[in-house]
Design an enzyme around this catalytic site. Structure first.
Site, PDB file in Angstrom:
ATOM      1  N   CYS A  16      27.035 -45.967  46.313  1.00  0.00           N
ATOM      2  CA  CYS A  16      25.947 -45.219  45.679  1.00  0.00           C
ATOM      3  C   CYS A  16      25.722 -43.914  46.424  1.00  0.00           C
ATOM      4  CB  CYS A  16      24.671 -46.051  45.660  1.00  0.00           C
ATOM      5  SG  CYS A  16      23.271 -45.187  44.929  1.00  0.00           S
ATOM      6  N   CYS A  60      22.054 -42.985  46.739  1.00  0.00           N
ATOM      7  CA  CYS A  60      21.356 -43.804  47.735  1.00  0.00           C
ATOM      8  C   CYS A  60      21.727 -43.397  49.160  1.00  0.00           C
ATOM      9  CB  CYS A  60      21.726 -45.281  47.564  1.00  0.00           C
ATOM     10  SG  CYS A  60      21.500 -45.926  45.919  1.00  0.00           S
ATOM     11  N   ASP A  61      23.005 -43.130  49.391  1.00  0.00           N
ATOM     12  CA  ASP A  61      23.509 -43.007  50.760  1.00  0.00           C
ATOM     13  C   ASP A  61      23.994 -41.620  51.163  1.00  0.00           C
ATOM     14  OD1 ASP A  61      23.012 -45.727  50.942  1.00  0.00           O
ATOM     15  OD2 ASP A  61      25.039 -46.272  50.356  1.00  0.00           O
TER      16      ASP A  61
END
Length: 168
Positions: free
Chosen positions: A134, A137-138
């Site tokens: 992701c 997300c990251d």
């Protein structure tokens, strides 16, 4: 066969949130957790972008807190795998798991996603600490680093474009 008011299939953030809300409504939901309590977030090494937590926490810590909150409102978590759900006749619905059967007035399906793995050396060991599924997300964790995005579809291109904000 167990008779339940609500059966929730999946135990990621969506499933546990559904368990919190249906538990607060005194519906005594049963969460069928599947293989991994918490889903993909349980594999995340460090979470810094979840509302309400000023300090980073691990995926397993977040999942455990969500599970405890759901249980505090009357949810039950069953560690089992769903084999099938029969929606064809309407309510009550029939849920068959590896360990039993449920008849439920309502079924909430929150099965999430399961990214396609490459099967390359190191992928499993470094998931959550260098291997990510992701970018949104990251991406923040890869600031200034060289990265590789694997995939040829629209999702891979979108992730790669997003990651150019952070990484090389």
């Amino acid at each position: 066969m167990k008779k339940e008011r609500v059966v929730i299939v999946g135990s990621g953030p969506a499933g546990l949130t559904a368990a919190i809300y249906t538990g607060r409504a005194q519906l005594n939901p049963v969460v069928i957790a599947g293989n991994l309590l918490g889903g993909q977030v349980a594999l995340t090494h460090e979470i810094e972008n979840y509302p309400g937590f000023a300090e980073p926490l691990s995926g397993p810590e977040l999942v455990e807190r969500m599970k405890e909150q759901a249980e505090n409102f009357g949810a039950t978590v069953e560690y089992d795998l769903v084999e099938s759900v029969d929606f064809s006749k309407g309510s009550p619905f029939y849920v068959k798991t590896m360990g039993g059967e449920y008849m439920a007035d309502a079924v909430i399906v929150t099965i999430g996603a399961d990214p396609r793995k490459l099967g390359v050396p190191g992928e499993k060991e470094y998931t959550g600490t260098g291997v990510s599924y992701c970018g949104t997300c990251d991406g923040f964790f890869f600031r200034g680093k060289d990265i590789v995005v694997v995939g040829g579809g629209d999702s891979a291109i979108e992730e790669a474009l997003f990651l150019t904000r952070f990484a090389n």
